[in-house]
Design an enzyme around this catalytic site. Structure first.
Site, PDB file in Angstrom:
ATOM      1  N   ASP A   1       2.801   1.464   9.738  1.00  4.70           N
ATOM      2  CA  ASP A   1       2.320   0.653  11.128  1.00  4.70           C
ATOM      3  C   ASP A   1       3.748   0.683  11.915  1.00  4.70           C
ATOM      4  O   ASP A   1       3.283   0.242  13.140  1.00  4.70           O
ATOM      5  CB  ASP A   1       1.864  -0.668  10.908  1.00  4.70           C
ATOM      6  CG  ASP A   1       0.501  -0.625  10.146  1.00  4.70           C
ATOM      7  OD1 ASP A   1      -0.187   0.514  10.186  1.00  4.70           O
ATOM      8  OD2 ASP A   1      -0.107  -1.670   9.738  1.00  4.70           O
TER       9      ASP A   1
ATOM     10  N   ARG B   1      -2.666  -2.939  11.718  1.00  3.32           N
ATOM     11  CA  ARG B   1      -3.413  -4.270  11.729  1.00  3.32           C
ATOM     12  C   ARG B   1      -2.946  -5.432  12.957  1.00  3.32           C
ATOM     13  O   ARG B   1      -3.932  -5.814  13.392  1.00  3.32           O
ATOM     14  CB  ARG B   1      -2.880  -5.013  10.378  1.00  3.32           C
ATOM     15  CG  ARG B   1      -3.272  -4.403   9.105  1.00  3.32           C
ATOM     16  CD  ARG B   1      -2.971  -5.370   7.883  1.00  3.32           C
ATOM     17  NE  ARG B   1      -3.357  -6.714   7.984  1.00  3.32           N
ATOM     18  CZ  ARG B   1      -4.270  -7.154   7.484  1.00  3.32           C
ATOM     19  NH1 ARG B   1      -5.390  -6.240   6.970  1.00  3.32           N
ATOM     20  NH2 ARG B   1      -4.949  -8.303   7.646  1.00  3.32           N
TER      21      ARG B   1
ATOM     22  N   TYR C   1      -6.781   6.799   4.469  1.00  2.00           N
ATOM     23  CA  TYR C   1      -6.148   7.126   3.208  1.00  2.00           C
ATOM     24  C   TYR C   1      -5.720   8.446   3.019  1.00  2.00           C
ATOM     25  O   TYR C   1      -4.784   8.703   2.490  1.00  2.00           O
ATOM     26  CB  TYR C   1      -7.435   6.890   2.131  1.00  2.00           C
ATOM     27  CG  TYR C   1      -7.784   5.363   1.920  1.00  2.00           C
ATOM     28  CD1 TYR C   1      -6.740   4.507   1.435  1.00  2.00           C
ATOM     29  CD2 TYR C   1      -8.759   4.767   2.510  1.00  2.00           C
ATOM     30  CE1 TYR C   1      -7.216   3.100   1.462  1.00  2.00           C
ATOM     31  CE2 TYR C   1      -9.343   3.692   2.296  1.00  2.00           C
ATOM     32  CZ  TYR C   1      -8.452   2.460   1.958  1.00  2.00           C
ATOM     33  OH  TYR C   1      -8.587   1.203   1.848  1.00  2.00           O
TER      34      TYR C   1
ATOM     35  N   THR D   1       6.579   0.269   6.073  1.00  2.00           N
ATOM     36  CA  THR D   1       5.201   0.066   6.748  1.00  2.00           C
ATOM     37  C   THR D   1       4.821   1.285   7.442  1.00  2.00           C
ATOM     38  O   THR D   1       5.658   1.797   8.676  1.00  2.00           O
ATOM     39  CB  THR D   1       5.551  -0.994   7.435  1.00  2.00           C
ATOM     40  OG1 THR D   1       4.203  -1.219   8.535  1.00  2.00           O
ATOM     41  CG2 THR D   1       6.648  -1.253   8.256  1.00  2.00           C
TER      42      THR D   1
ATOM     43  N   GLY E   1       0.796  -1.137   0.015  1.00  2.00           N
ATOM     44  CA  GLY E   1      -0.125  -0.030  -0.001  1.00  2.00           C
ATOM     45  C   GLY E   1       0.929   1.141   0.040  1.00  2.00           C
ATOM     46  O   GLY E   1       2.120   1.242  -0.099  1.00  2.00           O
TER      47      GLY E   1
ATOM     48  N   ARG F   1      -0.565  -4.994  -4.747  1.00  2.00           N
ATOM     49  CA  ARG F   1      -0.385  -6.234  -3.770  1.00  2.00           C
ATOM     50  C   ARG F   1      -0.296  -7.409  -4.623  1.00  2.00           C
ATOM     51  O   ARG F   1      -0.874  -7.643  -5.843  1.00  2.00           O
ATOM     52  CB  ARG F   1      -1.451  -6.336  -2.802  1.00  2.00           C
ATOM     53  CG  ARG F   1      -1.483  -5.241  -2.039  1.00  2.00           C
ATOM     54  CD  ARG F   1      -2.348  -5.286  -0.762  1.00  2.00           C
ATOM     55  NE  ARG F   1      -2.646  -4.045   0.107  1.00  2.00           N
ATOM     56  CZ  ARG F   1      -1.809  -3.799   1.330  1.00  2.00           C
ATOM     57  NH1 ARG F   1      -0.835  -4.476   1.325  1.00  2.00           N
ATOM     58  NH2 ARG F   1      -1.886  -2.624   1.883  1.00  2.00           N
TER      59      ARG F   1
END
Length: 522
Positions: free
Chosen positions: A294, A339, A445, A292, A174, A238
């Site tokens: 995250d 996630r 987003y 990432t 992403g 992906r």
């Protein structure tokens, strides 16, 4: 109940979704006794695989660690590989083309190189007890064992002639703030080395097999201003073709340096590409740059895009606060990325100072019941008049129906915990006959698509440069990251075994709990 984490430094602290470890500074004595039991079980589990009765166990452990963290080099496969004096010369003031015209740089032009034997300390805290907050110990006595990893940077000797290099860059997964910054500095650094053939593979690994997607020629002129906007110049996607097909394409295109920007799944693919190239005896350097938002890559201080995400999340949190504070008995709910780890939610909550409840995947919680989230929201409305709740997207998935669906990267498709909490809040207050005005914000987003901030811009710059340095130094199957404020090279297998998680016994999580003032929700 199993141990919360198996503490093997260099391996990682294993995160369990349903742990009960250190959830609030205001614990009851019963909870404290329960946590003591957990720690004892954790201590017993440490002995797995290590014979502490062996007087030489420390030496053996260090050797095993060094073996695992040794980074693959071109000479491992090609012992006769020839090295050349580096063309990356910080002291030279003449154009690169002129230096190449007269041969490789002279001794006086060499400057600023990193020795191949330079190392960075992986762990810096000596824990005196396994009960210390965030303790990462090898044995129950918390013996200190030095663990060193390879320092990143330009080397005096290189193993590729720049004029023979065709370098390719691919961005997968992403979007993430900073992708263009990394692309830009990989290209710029390659050109400084003297590389003239640089291409971008469009739309992730898919670009290697889709005949309708032509590779994009890259140069400093092309990438000069791409960092001023978000997204990826090359596009992302992906999934992708089989590894053998990707390597077939690499071989056909004449690529001998591949720079892969992506997360755990993308790096797993990069490692498989590296292994296949070795199997075919192809002299290809495969280097990863962890991407990432995250911040869930093991062993690294942080990954690029994370600081920007936390900063941008402040806008959503502040909007939720204003909406909640301005409404009669208002509640603001903000869902952020994460996630399997709650780093963005935790850091955004700390930074904003406006969050009353922070929910992350690593710490379980109840919505209903006397100690649940809903009861605490009622308390906040009764005492403060408003409340703001921040939840990571991977939190509370046990409350949602499982679909078993997977995305193109093989990740489980998560249920929308933000919408679920919003609906449960409305249902709860309607059931007790009390008013509540709920506002829900999902800025996912908007955060992913923005350009990198100054902090991430610097990080991206150095990561891009060091990725190129690693490739020219002859390393492959590696990724570049920041560890204890220094830039290092890790072997890819050591950082992709699982996602990095927030340690519920860490000082940072305790700081977040102190900031929000939330109780245990168990």
């Amino acid at each position: 109940m199993g141990p919360t984490k198996i503490l093997l430094p260099g391996r990682r602290a294993l995160c369990r979704r349903n742990d009960l470890f250190a959830i609030s500074p205001r614990r009851s004595s019963a909870v404290s006794r329960r946590l003591s039991t957990v720690r004892v079980k954790a201590a017993e589990s440490w002995k797995t695989g290590i014979d502490f009765s062996d007087p030489d166990w420390k030496v053996k452990y260090q050797k095993e660690f060094e073996s695992r963290f040794n980074i693959p080099h071109i000479t491992d496969t090609f012992p006769d590989a020839v090295s050349y004096p580096s063309t990356f010369c910080l002291k030279m003031r003449t154009p690169v083309s002129e230096v190449f015209a007269r041969g490789y740089p002279s001794d006086e032009e060499w400057h600023g190189y990193v020795n191949n034997n330079d190392r960075v300390l992986l762990k810096t805290i000596y824990y005196s007890s396994p009960t210390s907050a965030g303790a990462e110990c090898i044995d129950p006595g918390c013996t200190w064992v030095e663990q060193w990893v390879h320092r990143a940077g330009p080397r005096e000797k290189i193993y590729y002639k720049p004029e023979e290099v065709k370098a390719a860059i691919v961005t997968c997964g992403g979007l993430c703030p900073g992708l263009n910054d990394v692309i830009r500095h990989i290209v710029i650094t390659l050109e400084i080395y003297g590389v003239t053939k640089i291409v971008g593979i469009p739309f992730g690994y898919r670009g290697f097999s889709d005949d309708g997607l032509a590779e994009m020629p890259l140069s400093r002129k092309v990438v000069q201003n791409i960092h001023l906007s978000g997204g990826s110049l090359l596009g992302v996607s992906r999934g992708g073709p089989k590894v053998s097909d990707i390597v077939d394409s690499i071989e056909q295109r004449g690529i001998n340096m591949l720079f892969v920007l992506g997360g755990n799944g993308t790096h797993a693919g990069a490692n498989a590409i590296h292994d296949e190239c070795i199997k075919r005896r192809l002299k290809v350097a495969v280097v990863g740059v962890p991407k990432t938002i995250d911040n869930d890559i093991l062993l690294m201080d942080k990954t690029f895009g994370f600081d920007t995400a936390v900063e941008e999340a402040q806008r959503a949190i502040n909007s939720a606060y204003i909406e909640a504070h301005s409404a009669y008995r208002g509640i603001g709910v903000v869902k952020l990325m994460g996630r399997s780890s709650g780093f963005i939610a935790m850091h955004a909550s700390l930074a904003s100072g406006q969050i009353d409840i922070c929910l992350i995947p690593e710490v379980p919680f109840n919505l209903d019941g006397p100690h649940g989230v809903l009861r605490h929201l009622k308390y906040l409305l009764d005492t403060k008049g408003s409340a703001v709740l921040c939840v990571a997207e991977g939190a509370g998935q046990i409350f949602l129906k499982k679909t078993n669906a997977k995305d193109a990267s093989g990740n489980t498709v998560l249920g929308d915990i933000g919408v679920h909490i919003q609906q449960e809040i409305k249902k709860y207050f309607k059931g007790i006959g009390a008013p509540a005005d709920v506002k829900y914000i999902d800025p996912t987003y908007m955060i992913r698509a923005c350009r990198a901030n100054a902090s991430d811009g610097i990080l991206c710059t150095v990561l891009g440069q060091n990725a190129v340095h690693g490739a020219f130094a002859g390393y492959s199957g590696i990724t570049v990251g920041i560890c204890n404020t220094h830039y290092v090279y890790f072997p890819i297998p050591e950082v992709i075994s699982q996602a990095r998680c927030v340690d519920p016994n860490s000082r940072m999580w305790h700081r977040c709990l102190t900031s929000t003032g939330q109780p245990d929700f168990i």
